[in-house]
Every structure is written in structure tokens, then in C-alpha cells.
Design a protein around this motif. Structure first.
Motif, mmCIF file in Angstrom:
data_model
loop_
_atom_site.group_PDB
_atom_site.id
_atom_site.type_symbol
_atom_site.label_atom_id
_atom_site.label_comp_id
_atom_site.label_asym_id
_atom_site.label_seq_id
_atom_site.Cartn_x
_atom_site.Cartn_y
_atom_site.Cartn_z
ATOM 1 N N SER A 1 0.815 -1.222 0.000
ATOM 2 C CA SER A 1 0.000 0.000 0.000
ATOM 3 C C SER A 1 0.844 1.265 0.000
ATOM 4 C CB SER A 1 -0.929 0.011 1.217
ATOM 5 O OG SER A 1 -0.197 0.222 2.420
ATOM 6 N N ASN A 2 2.036 1.194 0.653
ATOM 7 C CA ASN A 2 2.912 2.363 0.785
ATOM 8 C C ASN A 2 2.174 3.546 1.417
ATOM 9 O OD1 ASN A 2 5.359 3.747 0.591
ATOM 10 N ND2 ASN A 2 4.891 4.579 -1.436
ATOM 11 N N GLY A 3 1.219 3.230 2.303
ATOM 12 C CA GLY A 3 0.483 4.276 3.001
ATOM 13 C C GLY A 3 -0.670 4.870 2.223
ATOM 14 N N GLU A 4 -0.908 4.370 1.012
ATOM 15 C CA GLU A 4 -1.987 4.899 0.173
ATOM 16 C C GLU A 4 -3.283 4.141 0.448
ATOM 17 O OE1 GLU A 4 -1.680 7.518 -1.753
ATOM 18 O OE2 GLU A 4 0.473 7.726 -1.329
ATOM 19 N N PRO A 5 -4.441 4.839 0.440
ATOM 20 C CA PRO A 5 -5.735 4.179 0.669
ATOM 21 C C PRO A 5 -5.998 3.105 -0.385
ATOM 22 C CG PRO A 5 -5.953 6.570 0.763
ATOM 23 C CD PRO A 5 -4.581 6.293 0.220
ATOM 24 N N GLN B 1 -4.140 -1.355 2.214
ATOM 25 C CA GLN B 1 -4.135 -0.618 3.491
ATOM 26 C C GLN B 1 -5.244 -1.125 4.417
ATOM 27 O OE1 GLN B 1 -5.414 3.627 4.067
ATOM 28 N NE2 GLN B 1 -3.220 3.984 4.340
ATOM 29 N N ARG C 1 6.538 2.046 2.945
ATOM 30 C CA ARG C 1 7.022 0.897 2.168
ATOM 31 C C ARG C 1 8.270 0.283 2.795
ATOM 32 N NH1 ARG C 1 6.042 1.112 -3.925
ATOM 33 N NH2 ARG C 1 4.134 0.194 -3.070
ATOM 34 N N THR D 1 9.938 5.235 5.028
ATOM 35 C CA THR D 1 8.588 5.408 4.496
ATOM 36 C C THR D 1 7.718 4.194 4.875
ATOM 37 O OG1 THR D 1 9.181 4.312 2.426
ATOM 38 C CG2 THR D 1 9.514 6.705 2.549
#
Length: 235
Positions: free
Chosen positions: A39-43, A47, A208, A206
Motif C-alpha cells: 500500500s505504501n500508506g496509500e488508501p 491498506q 514501504r 517510508t
């Protein structure tokens, strides 16, 4: 052994492994951090898996803080240097505090504990405790590896005219050294994960990076929990 006997033995080991709450927790941890990496923090779906698995894992850790409380009051192995004893006890105290506060975080996320601000604060404090315990673990493993290396060198001098790899004492120490080295790698990776979760270096660590290190660390934990295979009977 027939192929059926081998299959039965392997299935028995799998059942033994999956019956451990700790093993199931680490498998869920691998899923959690693997999802964080994706997800790398993305909705999105990844996530959502990360968040739901994180909440589910907290159930596996209910009352787990008692384990480290027991280790905290238990006597150390004879001959352990005082600095390593203090580091080990600090690790137990910090990890026990992390696991205890994590239960309050779980109560907050499920809506049982209504003070969300307090729950978030306690969650952050718990992560700092985990970071501290990982640092202590790293230092303990470095110290223990150093002690093992020193004793192995002394044993090598005594066995200089023989094959040291056939000596049971040397093989045992070598195995312990390898296990300690793996634990050191895991503890160092957990430090990076804790830094990422606390967002102490958001530009470098990050989501990720946090997910990647957490995923590999989880795989190491899964490997460490594997039961030893039974020795085949000779006829």
C-alpha cells in the motif's frame, strides 16, 4: 519411511506449528507488513488489510505481557555479565509494558475505551517501549555473540589437532551463535520498523520501507518458531 508416513509426519509438524498462538500471530504479522509494503500508506485494499490484520493481531497478544513479567523476575543463567543481565531485564520490562499498553490501544480501537486521545497517546508510548526493547535485544545479542565467539576460539585451540566440526560441544556453540546472529538481524530490523511506525524519520523510513523490513522480520520470526523435525528411525 513410506511416502505416506512422511506426509503424516509433515502434517503433524504443521498442526503442531499452527496450534501455537505465537505462530499464528507472526503469520498475521507477515500479512500485515506485506500489505503495508504494497500500500505504501496509500488508501486501498492493501491498506485495509494492513489495518484489519493489525487489529486482529492484538487479540493474540491479550495477557501476553505476563510472559515477560515472568522473565523479568526469573533468575539469569550463571556466569552472565551484569551489563547483559541489566539489558535483558530492561528488555523484558519494556516489552511487557508495550504488550500491556497495547491492550488499552485495542480497547480504544474496538470502542470499549472511549477516550480516543488517551488511547492514541498510550499507543505511541507503547511503540517507544517496543523500540527500546528492540534496542536492548540488539545489544544483548551482540554481547552474547561476543561471548560465544570467545568461548569457541578457546575450544578451537583445544581441538586444533582434531576435526572441530565433529565435536558436539563445538557444534552446539556454533548452532547457538547462528541462532543469536539471526535474532540480532531480526532485532535490528524491528528497530527500523518501530522508527517507521513512530514516524521519527518519515522521509527515509517510508511506509514501504517499514512494511518491507516488517515483512522480512516476520518471516524470520516464523522460521524461529518452526518445530524441529523428528529424526528418522534407522533399521
Amino acid at each position: 519411511m513410506s511416502s505416506l508416513d512422511v506426509a503424516r509426519a509433515e502434517l503433524a509438524l504443521a498442526v503442531l506449528y499452527l496450534n501455537k498462538a505465537e505462530a499464528r500471530d507472526k503469520i498475521c504479522r507477515a500479512i500485515q507488513y506485506g500489505s503495508k509494503f504494497l500500500s505504501n500508506g496509500e488508501p486501498g485494499t492493501a491498506q485495509n488489510v494492513d489495518k484489519s490484520t493489525s487489529l486482529a493481531r492484538k487479540v493474540f497478544r491479550l495477557f501476553k505481557f505476563v510472559n515477560d513479567l515472568h522473565a523479568l523476575v526469573s533468575p539469569n543463567a550463571p556466569g552472565t555479565p551484569l551489563p547483559l543481565i541489566l539489558l535483558g531485564k530492561s528488555k523484558n520490562a519494556l516489552l511487557s509494558t508495550f504488550l500491556f499498553l497495547d491492550q488499552i490501544v485495542w480497547l480504544g480501537r474496538t470502542g470499549i475505551y472511549k477516550n480516543k486521545e488517551r488511547a492514541e497517546l498510550l499507543g505511541r508510548i507503547s511503540l517507544f517501549c517496543w523500540l527500546g526493547s528492540s534496542v536492548c535485544t540488539t545489544l544483548v545479542e551482540i554481547g552474547e555473540i561476543g561471548r560465544l565467539s570467545s568461548s569457541m576460539k578457546k575450544l578451537e585451540k583445544e581441538l586444533k589437532n582434531t576435526n572441530k566440526y565433529k565435536n558436539e560441544q563445538y557444534k552446539t556453540k556454533l548452532q547457538k551463535s547462528n541462532e543469536r546472529s539471526l535474532a540480532l538481524v531480526k532485532a535490528a530490523m524491528d528497530i527500523v520498523v518501530a522508527v517507521g511506525l513512530l514516524q521519527l524519520a518519515p522521509k527515509k523510513v517510508t511506509p514501504r520501507v517499514t512494511g518491507g523490513f516488517g515483512f522480512v522480520s516476520s518471516l524470520i520470526s516464523c522460521y524461529q518458531l518452526l518445530p524441529s523435525a523428528p529424526k528418522a528411525k534407522t533399521t
